[in-house]
Design a protein around this motif. Structure first.
Motif, PDB file in Angstrom:
ATOM      1  N   THR A  71      36.320  21.698  -3.792  1.00  0.00           N
ATOM      2  CA  THR A  71      37.070  20.962  -2.790  1.00  0.00           C
ATOM      3  C   THR A  71      36.926  21.650  -1.441  1.00  0.00           C
ATOM      4  O   THR A  71      36.293  22.704  -1.325  1.00  0.00           O
ATOM      5  N   ARG A  72      37.525  21.031  -0.439  1.00  0.00           N
ATOM      6  CA  ARG A  72      37.515  21.661   0.869  1.00  0.00           C
ATOM      7  C   ARG A  72      38.752  21.251   1.638  1.00  0.00           C
ATOM      8  O   ARG A  72      39.386  20.231   1.347  1.00  0.00           O
ATOM      9  N   ASP A  73      39.109  22.077   2.627  1.00  0.00           N
ATOM     10  CA  ASP A  73      40.217  21.777   3.534  1.00  0.00           C
ATOM     11  C   ASP A  73      39.661  21.919   4.935  1.00  0.00           C
ATOM     12  O   ASP A  73      39.444  23.040   5.419  1.00  0.00           O
ATOM     13  N   THR A  74      39.393  20.791   5.566  1.00  0.00           N
ATOM     14  CA  THR A  74      38.756  20.837   6.880  1.00  0.00           C
ATOM     15  C   THR A  74      39.693  21.361   7.963  1.00  0.00           C
ATOM     16  O   THR A  74      39.233  21.787   9.019  1.00  0.00           O
ATOM     17  N   SER A  75      41.001  21.345   7.705  1.00  0.00           N
ATOM     18  CA  SER A  75      41.936  21.841   8.724  1.00  0.00           C
ATOM     19  C   SER A  75      41.844  23.352   8.886  1.00  0.00           C
ATOM     20  O   SER A  75      42.216  23.894   9.933  1.00  0.00           O
ATOM     21  N   ILE A  76      41.348  24.016   7.857  1.00  0.00           N
ATOM     22  CA  ILE A  76      41.222  25.481   7.944  1.00  0.00           C
ATOM     23  C   ILE A  76      39.794  25.941   7.610  1.00  0.00           C
ATOM     24  O   ILE A  76      39.560  27.109   7.316  1.00  0.00           O
ATOM     25  N   ASN A  77      38.851  25.005   7.659  1.00  0.00           N
ATOM     26  CA  ASN A  77      37.427  25.327   7.483  1.00  0.00           C
ATOM     27  C   ASN A  77      37.165  26.152   6.226  1.00  0.00           C
ATOM     28  O   ASN A  77      36.446  27.157   6.259  1.00  0.00           O
ATOM     29  N   THR A  78      37.732  25.698   5.139  1.00  0.00           N
ATOM     30  CA  THR A  78      37.633  26.469   3.907  1.00  0.00           C
ATOM     31  C   THR A  78      37.205  25.583   2.736  1.00  0.00           C
ATOM     32  O   THR A  78      37.721  24.477   2.575  1.00  0.00           O
ATOM     33  N   ALA A  79      36.272  26.100   1.971  1.00  0.00           N
ATOM     34  CA  ALA A  79      35.840  25.450   0.732  1.00  0.00           C
ATOM     35  C   ALA A  79      36.392  26.232  -0.452  1.00  0.00           C
ATOM     36  O   ALA A  79      36.597  27.448  -0.363  1.00  0.00           O
ATOM     37  N   TYR A  80      36.615  25.505  -1.541  1.00  0.00           N
ATOM     38  CA  TYR A  80      37.186  26.112  -2.736  1.00  0.00           C
ATOM     39  C   TYR A  80      36.356  25.760  -3.965  1.00  0.00           C
ATOM     40  O   TYR A  80      35.750  24.690  -4.048  1.00  0.00           O
ATOM     41  N   MET A  81      36.373  26.667  -4.914  1.00  0.00           N
ATOM     42  CA  MET A  81      35.746  26.419  -6.207  1.00  0.00           C
ATOM     43  C   MET A  81      36.717  26.881  -7.286  1.00  0.00           C
ATOM     44  O   MET A  81      37.092  28.039  -7.326  1.00  0.00           O
ATOM     45  N   GLU A  82      37.119  25.930  -8.108  1.00  0.00           N
ATOM     46  CA  GLU A  82      38.024  26.250  -9.208  1.00  0.00           C
ATOM     47  C   GLU A  82      37.283  26.089 -10.524  1.00  0.00           C
ATOM     48  O   GLU A  82      36.653  25.060 -10.773  1.00  0.00           O
ATOM     49  N   LEU A  83      37.359  27.118 -11.352  1.00  0.00           N
ATOM     50  CA  LEU A  83      36.722  27.095 -12.667  1.00  0.00           C
ATOM     51  C   LEU A  83      37.807  27.299 -13.717  1.00  0.00           C
ATOM     52  O   LEU A  83      38.563  28.268 -13.647  1.00  0.00           O
ATOM     53  N   SER A  84      37.869  26.390 -14.669  1.00  0.00           N
ATOM     54  CA  SER A  84      38.900  26.454 -15.698  1.00  0.00           C
ATOM     55  C   SER A  84      38.303  26.852 -17.044  1.00  0.00           C
ATOM     56  O   SER A  84      37.076  26.944 -17.193  1.00  0.00           O
TER      57      SER A  84
END
Lengths: 119, 108
Positions: A71-84
């Motif tokens: 996912t990403r949050d463009t308001s804080i210029n950050t991408a995320y990767m979640e692994l379950s």
């Protein structure tokens, strides 16, 4: 200057989930895809997938489908990767990297995040 | 899925030429990128779009791609060239990125 700064090391138990972040700076976040690549200790690079910061679209390697969410949050210029559903063989350094288009190369990488999965 | 094959290791004496190959089915029709990685560091591109070099990469590093083999050539090898080298392509059928298994370059 362009920077991708990743979150710190994590230690997780088998079965848990981990969510890593990759904060971009020095460029327009929405103009480059963010990919995630992992490296098991002593082994090679393994592509996991990408997220398009502009549209939110993503594509995951077959191996990780069902377990990974990018996912990403463009308001804080950050991408995320979640692994379950973490397993000990998910112990690896996870890198984010940016690329301009489908056939382009990774011109900037994050510093990597070590995820250790151990009971 | 598309597979890239690299020799696990290559050794070369200082001042000599190192050739690191990357094999794949009709890889000549794909765009190949090369990265090097030193211990404890993130990968860094050394050749992109088969023949171009990012700024800061010396001219003695070059790439070629034809048929079923792409090649990274490092001329006048120096101790500082010692690293793991990875080739990488985009598989347009799956929209996946694919890495070779990596080649460890040892400078004798």
């Amino acid at each position: 200057q362009v920077q991708l700064v990743q979150s710190g090391a994590e230690v997780k138990k088998p079965g848990a989930s981990v969510k890593l972040s990759c904060k971009a700076s020095g460029y327009t976040f929405t103009t480059y895809y963010v990919h995630w690549v992992r490296q098991v200790p002593g082994q090679g690079l393994e592509w996991m997938g990408w997220v398009n910061p502009k549209s939110g679209g993503r594509n995951y390697a077959q191996k990780f489908r069902g377990r990974v969410t990018m996912t990403r949050d463009t308001s804080i210029n950050t991408a995320y990767m979640e692994l379950s559903g973490l397993r000990p063989d998910d112990t690896a350094v996870y890198y984010c990297a940016r690329v301009y288009d489908s056939s382009g190369y990774y011109d900037h990488w994050g510093q990597g995040t070590l995820v250790t999965v151990s009971s | 899925s598309y597979v890239l094959t690299q020799a696990p290791s290559v050794s070369v004496a200082p001042g000599q030429t190192a050739s690191i190959t990357c094999g794949g089915d009709d890889i000549g029709s794909k765009t190949v990128h090369w990265y090097h990685q030193k211990p404890g560091q993130a990968p860094v591109a050394v050749v992109y779009d088969e023949i171009d070099r990012p700024s800061g990469v010396p001219g003695r590093v070059s790439g070629a791609n034809s048929g079923n083999t792409a090649t990274l050539t490092i001329s006048r090898v120096e101790a500082g060239d010692e690293a793991d080298y990875y080739c990488q392509v985009w598989d347009s059928i799956t929209d996946y990125r694919v890495f070779g298994g990596g080649t460890k370059l040892t400078v004798l």
